[in-house]
Design a protein around this motif. Structure first.
Motif, mmCIF file in Angstrom:
data_model
loop_
_atom_site.group_PDB
_atom_site.id
_atom_site.type_symbol
_atom_site.label_atom_id
_atom_site.label_comp_id
_atom_site.label_asym_id
_atom_site.label_seq_id
_atom_site.Cartn_x
_atom_site.Cartn_y
_atom_site.Cartn_z
ATOM 1 N N GLY A 69 -1.517 3.787 9.070
ATOM 2 C CA GLY A 69 -2.821 4.362 9.357
ATOM 3 C C GLY A 69 -3.903 3.440 8.814
ATOM 4 N N GLY A 70 -4.973 4.029 8.386
ATOM 5 C CA GLY A 70 -5.227 5.376 7.891
ATOM 6 C C GLY A 70 -4.010 5.904 7.123
ATOM 7 N N GLU A 71 -3.934 7.187 7.095
ATOM 8 C CA GLU A 71 -2.775 7.845 6.493
ATOM 9 C C GLU A 71 -1.918 8.407 7.630
ATOM 10 O OE1 GLU A 71 -1.031 8.109 3.704
ATOM 11 O OE2 GLU A 71 0.214 9.315 5.032
ATOM 12 N N ALA A 72 -0.769 7.746 7.853
ATOM 13 C CA ALA A 72 0.062 8.085 9.012
ATOM 14 C C ALA A 72 0.511 9.546 9.017
ATOM 15 C CB ALA A 72 1.280 7.165 9.041
ATOM 16 N N LEU A 73 0.700 10.122 7.828
ATOM 17 C CA LEU A 73 1.197 11.503 7.776
ATOM 18 C C LEU A 73 0.139 12.517 8.229
ATOM 19 C CD1 LEU A 73 3.299 11.555 4.458
ATOM 20 C CD2 LEU A 73 3.991 10.925 6.763
ATOM 21 N N ASN A 100 0.217 6.797 1.649
ATOM 22 C CA ASN A 100 -0.465 6.519 0.385
ATOM 23 C C ASN A 100 -0.084 7.512 -0.721
ATOM 24 O OD1 ASN A 100 -1.911 8.866 0.953
ATOM 25 N ND2 ASN A 100 -3.736 7.778 1.687
ATOM 26 N N GLY A 101 0.945 8.305 -0.482
ATOM 27 C CA GLY A 101 1.453 9.183 -1.537
ATOM 28 C C GLY A 101 0.550 10.346 -1.866
ATOM 29 N N ASP A 126 1.636 3.530 -4.276
ATOM 30 C CA ASP A 126 1.310 4.386 -5.423
ATOM 31 C C ASP A 126 0.067 3.833 -6.109
ATOM 32 O OD1 ASP A 126 1.159 5.927 -7.649
ATOM 33 O OD2 ASP A 126 3.223 5.583 -8.328
ATOM 34 N N TYR A 127 -1.051 4.558 -5.951
ATOM 35 C CA TYR A 127 -2.317 4.126 -6.542
ATOM 36 C C TYR A 127 -2.612 4.874 -7.842
ATOM 37 C CZ TYR A 127 -2.899 2.260 -1.840
ATOM 38 O OH TYR A 127 -2.711 1.593 -0.649
ATOM 39 N N GLY A 128 -1.575 5.373 -8.499
ATOM 40 C CA GLY A 128 -1.775 6.091 -9.758
ATOM 41 C C GLY A 128 -2.181 7.523 -9.502
ATOM 42 N N GLU A 136 6.904 13.827 -5.893
ATOM 43 C CA GLU A 136 7.466 14.889 -5.041
ATOM 44 C C GLU A 136 8.017 14.306 -3.740
ATOM 45 O OE1 GLU A 136 4.592 17.934 -4.220
ATOM 46 O OE2 GLU A 136 5.948 19.031 -2.895
ATOM 47 N N LEU A 137 7.257 13.393 -3.147
ATOM 48 C CA LEU A 137 7.692 12.777 -1.890
ATOM 49 C C LEU A 137 8.973 11.973 -2.099
ATOM 50 C CD1 LEU A 137 7.230 12.083 1.085
ATOM 51 C CD2 LEU A 137 5.639 10.287 0.367
ATOM 52 N N ALA A 138 9.008 11.187 -3.160
ATOM 53 C CA ALA A 138 10.191 10.362 -3.443
ATOM 54 C C ALA A 138 11.409 11.263 -3.643
ATOM 55 C CB ALA A 138 9.944 9.499 -4.673
#
Ligand code: SF4
Length: 266
Positions: A69-73, A100-101, A126-128, A136-138
């Motif tokens: 993306g953007g954020e694909a999700l 982007n988590g 992972d931007y902190g 959670e995603l991992a």
């Protein structure tokens, strides 16, 4: 090399398809310039159906086909886009999904991912603290047997040393011959249905920083040329040693200065 129809075989390292310009973050140095869109482009599934069909008519094989993306999700039809891509699973090695988590995929996306888990792989940036869903995603990916990699973009030891600043389309003195994007098929971009050798080329044409140069992009939604002609055009694009936008860019190479990733704009 030629295929069974006598057409030149096009085998690529990577292609990234931007499925939405919407995002959950507003990163100052965003390579896609997402924060600078008033209305971020967001194509429908029907458009992606045509784009993916057309692209895989032109291209014979890709090592990595990337959904980003953007954020694909955030694309409401991500599940259908993955399923559509999987019609061509014999034409790529891996389907990579970039995130982007900050979001957990919806149930229907998990169903599709599990069905195609042998081909799907996640790249999580992972931007902190702003990437609040990374753990959670991992965990869910591991639980569902889907491989993933977390790229650490905070603190020390940043992935790739950090981000680069491509610039604001003002003239630069960058020696673009060093740019990774000009090294053959480093990572072809599909944005709003257009194939470009580099995302800067798409953006520069979009905002009018350069004129639309028909030799440097293919419009998969509107170009009605036959497949042989499109193959020839893509091969000539891959062989370009310079894009019209390169003189307005800081490029990307090993010695490009690195900057703090994902600094947020107000
Ligand atoms: S526009 Fe910039 S990033 Fe793209 S190929 Fe040229 S120098 Fe590289």
């Amino acid at each position: 090399m030629y295929n069974e129809k006598g057409l030149r075989i096009i085998s690529l390292k990577r292609t990234a398809i931007t499925i939405t310009f919407r995002c959950t973050l507003k990163c100052k140095l965003c390579g896609v310039e997402i924060p600078f869109y008033n209305v971020p482009p967001h194509l429908s599934y029907n458009d992606f159906e045509r784009i993916i069909d057309r692209y895989f008519q032109i291209v014979d094989y890709i090592d990595e086909f990337e959904i980003s993306g953007g954020e694909a999700l955030m694309h409401e039809d991500l599940s259908k886009i993955i399923e559509k891509s999987m019609q061509y699973k014999h034409k790529f090695n891996q389907l990579l999904i970039f995130t982007n988590g900050t979001i957990i995929p919806k149930t229907n996306v998990w169903d599709t991912l599990k069905k195609h888990r042998s081909k799907c792989h996640f790249f999580i940036s992972d931007y902190g603290h702003i990437s609040s869903k990374v753990e959670e995603l991992a965990h869910l990916l591991a639980e569902n047997g889907i491989t993933y990699r977390v790229k650490k973009y905070y603190g020390s030891d940043l992935h790739c040393g950090g981000w680069v600043d491509f610039g604001n389309f003002s003239p630069t003195t960058y020696d673009y011959k060093k740019c990774y994007y000009l090294s053959s098929d480093y990572c072809i971009q599909i944005r709003s249905g257009e194939i470009h050798m580099c995302g800067r080329s798409y953006r520069a044409m979009e905002i009018g920083a350069i004129e639309k140069n028909k030799n440097e992009y293919i419009d998969l939604l509107n170009d009605t040329s036959n497949i042989l002609d499109l193959k020839k055009k893509l091969i000539s694009m891959i062989n370009l040693k310079e894009l019209s936008v390169c003189k307005l860019c800081n490029g990307l190479c090993k010695d490009s200065p690195r900057f703090t990733p994902a600094e947020q704009l107000e």
